[in-house]
Scaffold this motif. Structure first.
Motif, PDB file in Angstrom:
ATOM      1  N   GLY A 227      -2.110  -3.377  -2.638  1.00 49.48           N
ATOM      2  CA  GLY A 227      -2.934  -2.285  -3.132  1.00 49.48           C
ATOM      3  C   GLY A 227      -3.152  -2.267  -4.629  1.00 49.48           C
TER       4      GLY A 227
ATOM      5  N   THR B  56      -8.374   4.555  -7.691  1.00 46.84           N
ATOM      6  CA  THR B  56      -8.657   3.117  -7.799  1.00 46.84           C
ATOM      7  C   THR B  56     -10.043   2.798  -7.254  1.00 46.84           C
TER       8      THR B  56
ATOM      9  N   PRO C  64      -1.120   1.570  -7.231  1.00 51.01           N
ATOM     10  CA  PRO C  64      -1.134   2.866  -6.572  1.00 51.01           C
ATOM     11  C   PRO C  64       0.171   3.195  -5.868  1.00 51.01           C
TER      12      PRO C  64
ATOM     13  N   MET D  26       0.842  -1.201   0.000  1.00 54.59           N
ATOM     14  CA  MET D  26       0.000   0.000   0.000  1.00 54.59           C
ATOM     15  C   MET D  26       0.876   1.251   0.000  1.00 54.59           C
ATOM     16  N   THR D  27       0.250   2.400  -0.219  1.00 56.08           N
ATOM     17  CA  THR D  27       1.009   3.636  -0.235  1.00 56.08           C
ATOM     18  C   THR D  27       1.507   3.971   1.160  1.00 56.08           C
TER      19      THR D  27
ATOM     20  N   LEU E 239      -5.294   6.275  -4.487  1.00 55.58           N
ATOM     21  CA  LEU E 239      -6.216   5.295  -3.915  1.00 55.58           C
ATOM     22  C   LEU E 239      -7.662   5.677  -4.205  1.00 55.58           C
TER      23      LEU E 239
ATOM     24  N   ARG F 279      -8.369  -6.502  -5.544  1.00 54.59           N
ATOM     25  CA  ARG F 279      -7.283  -5.706  -4.985  1.00 54.59           C
ATOM     26  C   ARG F 279      -6.285  -6.633  -4.305  1.00 54.59           C
TER      27      ARG F 279
END
Length: 254
Positions: A34, A16, A53, A1-2, A13, A30
């Motif tokens: 992410g 998305t 992402p 994830m970010t 995000l 997903r």
């Protein structure tokens, strides 16, 4: 994830999340990192995509999702942030996606203030599900593509998507353009800005954009974002957006 050190992470995000909603009649997945697989089923590569992402996308995860059976027979794309690395390029090429384009991610920060109210006699109004057929047709003509390319936007149920608002621009009662807003918390995504060719260069694209921003801010958003075409960059710059990143999109050569 970010990561917490990624100021554009929430924006990507949110993007998305919009793609998730547009894939409601297709397929969405997903991965743990992410990266998403968002398949709408529309005959448009950008609407069927593997999207990372993350600032440092995982070629392995991208390759795994790119092998999905849901992409078979569709025009599709791989979308990553920034300048793609050689491994991502190799994964894309392995799936026949050897054409790459860069789309500026433009953001309108709170410091840009309230958008100006445009003049010119253009009426920009939200539409409900009963008018989405007209909306989709005007958008298709504005982008210069067959109507079947955006047939998914004619589905009345799409108007009930949480946070989505579809706009039709009219000049003296004649539809001339479209736009779409997607509000996610304090973020406003601006999409589908299209103006019929015979009505361009009159400020209508700017008018639609600023009305969407005004309405989005009234709904609680404080920051707006969009992915721009080269034609749209000057328009969005005038509306207070600034380029903060690029999205690299891999597609099959035409």
């Amino acid at each position: 994830m970010t990561s917490l050190n990624d100021p554009l992470g929430p924006v990507v995000l949110a993007y998305t999340g919009v793609r998730h909603a547009l894939a409601a009649s297709g397929h969405f997945r997903r991965d743990a990192d992410g990266t998403v697989l968002a398949v709408s089923g529309a005959p448009v590569a950008s609407l069927n995509a593997v999207i990372s992402p993350n600032p440092d996308p995982s070629p392995g995860v991208i390759g795994k999702l790119a092998g999905s059976e849901y992409l078979q027979g569709l025009a599709w794309s791989i979308q990553v942030r920034g300048v793609p690395g050689p491994q991502v390029i190799e994964v894309a090429a392995g799936h026949g996606l050897t054409s790459v384009s860069s789309l500026p991610l433009m953001v309108r920060r709170p410091g840009a203030g309230e958008p100006a109210i445009p003049g010119g006699g253009l009426r920009v109004r939200p539409v409900d599900g009963d008018e989405l057929g007209l909306y989709a047709g005007i958008m298709s003509d504005g982008f210069g593509v067959p109507h079947e390319a955006f047939a998914m936007f004619a589905e009345p149920a799409l108007a009930r998507t949480e946070g989505f608002t579809f706009y039709l621009a009219e000049l003296d009662g004649v539809p001339v353009g479209t736009g779409m807003a997607a509000v996610t918390g304090d973020l406003l995504g601006v999409f589908n800005i299209a103006v019929l060719p015979e009505y361009r260069r009159r400020g209508h694209g700017l008018a639609v954009t600023t009305e969407i921003v005004r309405a989005g801010y009234a709904a609680g958003a404080t920051t707006a974002y969009l992915y721009a075409s080269p034609l749209g960059v000057p328009v969005y710059t005038t509306a207070g957006f600034r380029t903060e990143e690029v999205l690299a999109m891999f597609t099959a050569p035409v």
